[in-house]
Write an enzyme that holds these catalytic residues in place. Structure first.
Site, PDB file in Angstrom:
ATOM      1  N   LYS A 126      45.789  36.636  39.704  1.00 48.57           N
ATOM      2  CA  LYS A 126      44.948  37.241  40.746  1.00 48.57           C
ATOM      3  C   LYS A 126      43.596  36.547  40.877  1.00 48.57           C
ATOM      4  O   LYS A 126      43.150  36.234  41.981  1.00 48.57           O
ATOM      5  CB  LYS A 126      44.691  38.725  40.435  1.00 48.57           C
ATOM      6  N   THR A 127      42.933  36.343  39.741  1.00 45.64           N
ATOM      7  CA  THR A 127      41.585  35.782  39.789  1.00 45.64           C
ATOM      8  C   THR A 127      41.604  34.344  40.290  1.00 45.64           C
ATOM      9  O   THR A 127      40.781  33.956  41.131  1.00 45.64           O
ATOM     10  CB  THR A 127      40.928  35.850  38.398  1.00 45.64           C
ATOM     11  N   GLU A 170      39.781  40.749  44.759  1.00 45.42           N
ATOM     12  CA  GLU A 170      40.818  40.834  43.740  1.00 45.42           C
ATOM     13  C   GLU A 170      41.187  42.303  43.578  1.00 45.42           C
ATOM     14  O   GLU A 170      40.322  43.151  43.323  1.00 45.42           O
ATOM     15  CB  GLU A 170      40.326  40.254  42.425  1.00 45.42           C
TER      16      GLU A 170
END
Length: 479
Positions: A126-127, A170
């Site tokens: 995700k990051t 995010e």
């Protein structure tokens, strides 16, 4: 729907130094909100907030709330995250004074609702993916607002109040609160059971992610992930494995220790060649998702192609900290077996290919791993051992509890025993304390090693501990 946050009321973040909380506080402060917070620990995020005029209380107690009430003529809005327990003295005082209490996700949901947004979710990546989206948009001149779970190199921050059309967020699935987000585009990188303290099983996680995706206008999903293929009906799919049946694909041509080159396809047609300045197939997948999300928003491929050269991993994602006595120290946030395996596979590629984004290609791989949470360690003990077996030497830190109570028989010694069965010919070390861990690294690492500190706890202090140990050792000339 009216926003739950009011510009007329001051906003106080309990635990403002948290990676998600600090980003929100930074954006709201930049947009003219009256922001304060409390945080007992100093960090770059806290320093950045105080430099911008945000008042940060160094203690969390009831008097902080009393001071805020006395100072302001209107009610103070209080923001908490899932990490703040109900017995926190500030939260107790806020409830006693009947102040409005918002969850961090309520504030993020309000920001997402204010402008077209790309929300990146998934068990892993995700990051990196949201950082890549942010970087590509910034390079194309869009200047997005960004709320990311790590430091974005192009902004030097995890939060940015941009002037552009889009917001990139995010979307953390750990507590299920992402179902509140109503984004223009939902991106799901992959799905695998984690956060077993919140989710009963994989089906529970799938149901939550389905609710999230259904609340967004479009879903962009990873066709290489079997769970997503089976359980989701995406608006668009991407792949780094095949071109057929997907909307976006990046087929690797060169997989090296310092970069990946691939051919990029849209709807089966070759658009052009891309170079990703980060090694590893998992990074190629993350960047392909970012390219696809930007293309879905109408950005020209040529602009995105140029922006790829600016990509860097976010903070704590294969983050080179420095060289100590010939050892290259890298910090990485991986704390799930799949993340550990992906990172070690990438690091092994650097050793085998003789190419690396590090100052020197490493010749050996020493992993310093800190298990995160007793529940996760218990659930994935065998999988962690299998992933860690790809290292030449392993040093295990004590489990980072993250607020959990110990589970009988679940500890780093149990992981070491399982790992030693897989690699009986390699060295597996167990530290009793973080100081002991530092000693083990000093004693057993070698020049030209890549020393990879992995975990979501405080194992990232290894670099500073090694330097402090050197500084505290008396000089041989002193007598």
């Amino acid at each position: 729907m009216a926003s739950p946050i009011s510009r007329e009321q001051p906003i106080h973040f309990i635990g403002i130094g948290g990676i998600g909380m600090s980003a929100l506080a930074l954006i709201l402060s930049s947009r003219g909100y009256q922001v304060s917070g409390s945080e007992p620990r100093r960090s770059p995020s806290v320093d950045q907030l105080t430099e911008r005029g945000v008042r940060v209380f160094s203690e969390q107690n009831a008097t902080t709330i009393e001071q805020l009430i006395d100072r302001h003529s209107v009610s103070v809005q209080v923001v908490v995250s899932s990490a703040i327990p109900e017995h926190n003295p500030e939260l107790v005082a806020a409830r006693q004074h009947q102040l409005p209490v918002l969850h961090r996700s309520d504030v993020l949901a309000a920001l997402i609702a204010e402008q077209p947004s790309i929300a990146v979710a998934g068990s892993h990546g995700k990051t990196t993916t949201s950082t890549a989206v942010t970087t590509l948009l910034a390079a194309a001149g869009d200047d997005p607002t960004a709320v990311i779970g790590g430091m974005v190199p192009c902004y030097g921050s995890n939060g940015h109040a941009g002037k552009g059309r889009l917001l990139v967020a995010e979307a953390d699935e750990s507590d299920g609160s992402l179902v509140k987000f109503k984004a223009e585009v939902a991106v799901i990188t992959n799905l695998e059971l984690d956060h077993t303290d919140h989710y009963a099983d994989l089906n529970d996680l799938i149901a939550t992610m389905q609710r999230f995706s259904q609340g967004c206008r479009q879903l962009l999903a990873n066709h290489d992930d079997p769970v997503l293929r089976k359980h989701f009906d995406a608006s668009a799919w991407w792949s780094v494995d095949h071109v057929e049946g997907v909307d976006y694909a990046a087929v690797p041509v060169v997989l090296d220790g310092d970069r990946t080159e691939a051919e990029f396809y849209e709807n089966g047609s070759l658009i052009g060649r891309i170079t990703v300045p980060m090694p590893g197939l998992h990074n190629l997948s993350n960047v392909t998702a970012a390219l696809a999300a930007c293309r879905m928003q109408g950005l020209p491929f040529a602009s995105l192609q140029k922006g790829l050269s600016l990509l860097q991993a976010p903070g704590r994602r294969f983050d080179f900290r420095g060289t100590w006595k010939g050892r290259q120290i890298v910090d990485d946030y991986a704390h799930h077996p799949s993340e550990v395996l992906a990172t070690l596979t990438m690091a092994r590629l650097m050793v085998s290919s003789g190419r690396s984004p590090l100052p020197q290609p490493p010749k050996r791989l020493m992993v310093v791993f800190q298990p995160h949470r007793y529940s996760r360690t218990q659930e994935f003990l065998g999988a962690f051992a299998e992933a860690l077996s790809h290292a030449d030497c392993v040093a295990l830190a004590p489990i980072y509890a993250a607020g959990e109570a110990p589970i009988n028989g679940v500890n780093s010694h149990a992981l070491a025993e399982r790992l030693q069965r897989l690699i009986p010919d390699r060295l597996v070390l167990v530290a009793e304390t973080m100081d002991h861990l530092t000693d083990l690294v000093q004693e057993h690492s070698q020049p030209d090693d890549l020393v990879l500190a992995m975990g979501a706890g405080d194992v990232n202090s290894l670099w500073s501990r090694l330097r402090s140990a050197d500084a505290s050792r008396p000089s041989p000339l002193a007598a």
